[in-house]
Design a protein around this motif. Structure first.
Motif, mmCIF file in Angstrom:
data_model
loop_
_atom_site.group_PDB
_atom_site.id
_atom_site.type_symbol
_atom_site.label_atom_id
_atom_site.label_comp_id
_atom_site.label_asym_id
_atom_site.label_seq_id
_atom_site.Cartn_x
_atom_site.Cartn_y
_atom_site.Cartn_z
ATOM 1 N N ILE A 1 0.863 -1.194 0.000
ATOM 2 C CA ILE A 1 0.000 0.000 0.000
ATOM 3 C C ILE A 1 0.894 1.236 0.000
ATOM 4 C CG2 ILE A 1 -1.695 1.367 1.280
ATOM 5 C CD1 ILE A 1 -2.937 -1.115 0.126
ATOM 6 N N ASN A 2 0.740 2.062 -1.009
ATOM 7 C CA ASN A 2 1.528 3.291 -1.126
ATOM 8 C C ASN A 2 0.642 4.487 -0.793
ATOM 9 O OD1 ASN A 2 3.200 5.415 -1.828
ATOM 10 N ND2 ASN A 2 3.860 4.516 -3.758
ATOM 11 N N SER A 3 0.969 5.182 0.268
ATOM 12 C CA SER A 3 0.152 6.325 0.696
ATOM 13 C C SER A 3 0.283 7.517 -0.240
ATOM 14 C CB SER A 3 0.570 6.766 2.103
ATOM 15 O OG SER A 3 1.871 7.359 2.069
ATOM 16 N N GLN A 4 1.369 7.554 -1.002
ATOM 17 C CA GLN A 4 1.678 8.698 -1.881
ATOM 18 C C GLN A 4 1.791 10.001 -1.095
ATOM 19 O OE1 GLN A 4 2.358 8.487 -5.100
ATOM 20 N NE2 GLN A 4 1.732 6.389 -5.516
ATOM 21 N N ASP A 5 2.102 9.880 0.200
ATOM 22 C CA ASP A 5 2.141 11.080 1.039
ATOM 23 C C ASP A 5 3.231 12.059 0.628
ATOM 24 O OD1 ASP A 5 4.169 9.389 1.879
ATOM 25 O OD2 ASP A 5 3.882 9.789 4.013
ATOM 26 N N TRP A 6 4.300 11.556 0.009
ATOM 27 C CA TRP A 6 5.408 12.433 -0.387
ATOM 28 C C TRP A 6 5.009 13.404 -1.502
ATOM 29 C CZ3 TRP A 6 7.332 12.291 -5.389
ATOM 30 C CH2 TRP A 6 6.909 11.214 -6.175
ATOM 31 N N THR A 7 3.879 13.103 -2.185
ATOM 32 C CA THR A 7 3.402 14.011 -3.238
ATOM 33 C C THR A 7 2.534 15.127 -2.659
ATOM 34 O OG1 THR A 7 1.379 12.736 -3.701
ATOM 35 C CG2 THR A 7 3.402 12.097 -4.879
ATOM 36 N N ASN A 8 2.245 15.029 -1.348
ATOM 37 C CA ASN A 8 1.417 16.030 -0.659
ATOM 38 C C ASN A 8 0.084 16.288 -1.380
ATOM 39 O OD1 ASN A 8 3.378 16.663 1.477
ATOM 40 N ND2 ASN A 8 4.603 17.511 -0.191
ATOM 41 N N PRO A 9 -0.719 15.228 -1.553
ATOM 42 C CA PRO A 9 -1.987 15.376 -2.274
ATOM 43 C C PRO A 9 -3.131 15.883 -1.395
ATOM 44 C CG PRO A 9 -1.718 13.112 -1.585
ATOM 45 C CD PRO A 9 -0.483 13.841 -1.129
ATOM 46 N N GLY A 10 -2.838 16.107 -0.115
ATOM 47 C CA GLY A 10 -3.863 16.500 0.834
ATOM 48 C C GLY A 10 -4.121 15.361 1.803
ATOM 49 N N ALA A 11 -4.415 15.686 3.057
ATOM 50 C CA ALA A 11 -4.601 14.672 4.095
ATOM 51 C C ALA A 11 -5.717 13.693 3.745
ATOM 52 C CB ALA A 11 -4.894 15.345 5.435
ATOM 53 N N GLU A 12 -6.810 14.207 3.173
ATOM 54 C CA GLU A 12 -7.948 13.330 2.844
ATOM 55 C C GLU A 12 -7.550 12.267 1.832
ATOM 56 O OE1 GLU A 12 -11.423 15.427 1.694
ATOM 57 O OE2 GLU A 12 -11.627 16.506 3.605
ATOM 58 N N GLN A 13 -6.748 12.647 0.838
ATOM 59 C CA GLN A 13 -6.334 11.696 -0.185
ATOM 60 C C GLN A 13 -5.363 10.661 0.384
ATOM 61 O OE1 GLN A 13 -7.564 11.456 -3.409
ATOM 62 N NE2 GLN A 13 -6.479 9.495 -3.287
ATOM 63 N N ILE A 14 -4.472 11.108 1.254
ATOM 64 C CA ILE A 14 -3.530 10.181 1.892
ATOM 65 C C ILE A 14 -4.304 9.140 2.701
ATOM 66 C CG2 ILE A 14 -1.697 9.954 3.622
ATOM 67 C CD1 ILE A 14 -0.774 12.780 2.778
ATOM 68 N N ILE A 15 -5.280 9.614 3.465
ATOM 69 C CA ILE A 15 -6.111 8.705 4.271
ATOM 70 C C ILE A 15 -6.850 7.722 3.373
ATOM 71 C CG2 ILE A 15 -8.120 8.580 5.806
ATOM 72 C CD1 ILE A 15 -7.179 11.425 6.814
ATOM 73 N N LEU B 1 4.752 5.002 4.215
ATOM 74 C CA LEU B 1 4.587 6.397 4.618
ATOM 75 C C LEU B 1 5.973 7.023 4.712
ATOM 76 C CD1 LEU B 1 2.007 5.561 7.384
ATOM 77 C CD2 LEU B 1 1.482 7.131 5.500
ATOM 78 N N HIS B 2 6.021 8.324 4.923
ATOM 79 C CA HIS B 2 7.306 9.013 5.033
ATOM 80 C C HIS B 2 7.328 9.926 6.254
ATOM 81 C CE1 HIS B 2 7.194 7.803 0.817
ATOM 82 N NE2 HIS B 2 8.510 7.901 0.802
ATOM 83 N N ALA B 3 8.514 10.017 6.854
ATOM 84 C CA ALA B 3 8.706 10.956 7.967
ATOM 85 C C ALA B 3 9.826 11.929 7.630
ATOM 86 C CB ALA B 3 9.019 10.198 9.252
#
Length: 249
Positions: free
Chosen positions: A177-191, A205-207
């Motif tokens: 499962i790739n959250s794609q959080d590093w692209t900063n698509p918005g919290a709702e999309q990451i969730i 995920l990324h820190a």
């Protein structure tokens, strides 16, 4: 009679054409599904793990920056998440020994992202080994013992790199499962991206400081995933050997 043979020849040609089109359509779909799969293994050689058979594993890549890792650690603590795996680049760990210590003290597992966050698939064998071992030296100096999990820094690897990692005693870990959080698509999309996770999934995920919305997303991510299974470290998930891999194209 000529008309009969002409009609049958035409039907035969149409049938062959349909078969050819069907074959290449199926081949295209199959090849596309392979490229979408996030991990690889060889037929009978070293493997990359992308899924276990119990729990859900939250994994965090950390390669640079000093602003996001600690708040994420606090969020995990506040949400009662006791098991997670942090993949750290050696260069980052070397510059932030205090944060590495916090990760360790909170009981989270530490894996390696190599040292310099380079693309192993484009490096010579000797350079790949050097980068992996240099990171290992850093972890040893920081008293982080038994680092046996390796995630490829850029996510790119091949049979050759898998073999090198295996010979050095590492288990390569990818994700399902790739959250794609590093692209900063918005919290709702990451969730939304992470909400697809189920039993056995390894979540990426990324820190690092580039992932600006991960911290905000975490409370809801934890809430959603807790209802699907217990949080496990990667090592806990793969302890019984029931893991999933797929073939290198």
């Amino acid at each position: 009679m000529n008309v009969f043979y002409s009609l049958n020849a035409r039907k035969l040609k149409q049938g062959i054409l349909i078969l050819v089109i069907s074959f290449f359509t199926a081949l295209f779909i199959f090849t596309g599904s392979l490229s979408a799969l996030p991990v690889f293994s060889t037929d009978d050689g070293p493997k990359a793990i992308y899924k276990g058979d119990k729990g859900i594993s939250l994994t965090f890549n950390v390669g640079w920056g000093d602003e996001k890792a600690e708040p994420i650690l606090e969020k995990l603590k506040d949400q009662g998440v006791q098991s997670a795996t942090f993949f750290l680049s050696g260069a980052w760990a070397e510059r932030h020994p205090d944060i590495v210590e916090k990760i360790n003290k909170q009981g989270y597992e530490i894996g390696s992202l190599g040292y310099a966050y380079s693309d192993y698939s484009e490096m010579e064998d000797a350079k790949v080994r050097q980068d992996i071992l240099k990171a290992q030296e850093v972890f040893e100096k920081l008293n982080i013992k038994d680092v046996t999990l390796l995630r490829m820094p850029t996510g790119h690897f091949d049979k050759r790199v898998l073999s090198i990692a295996d010979k050095l005693g590492f288990t390569v870990v990818h994700w399902s499962i790739n959250s794609q959080d590093w692209t900063n698509p918005g919290a709702e999309q990451i969730i939304k991206n992470v909400s697809a996770a189920k039993k056995g999934d390894i979540v990426l995920l990324h820190a690092s400081d580039s992932a600006k919305q991960t911290e905000k997303s975490l409370p809801e991510i934890v809430k959603v995933l807790k209802s699907k299974g217990e949080f496990k470290s990667v090592s806990e998930m793969i302890a019984n050997g029931k893991t999933k891999t797929t073939l290198v194209p």
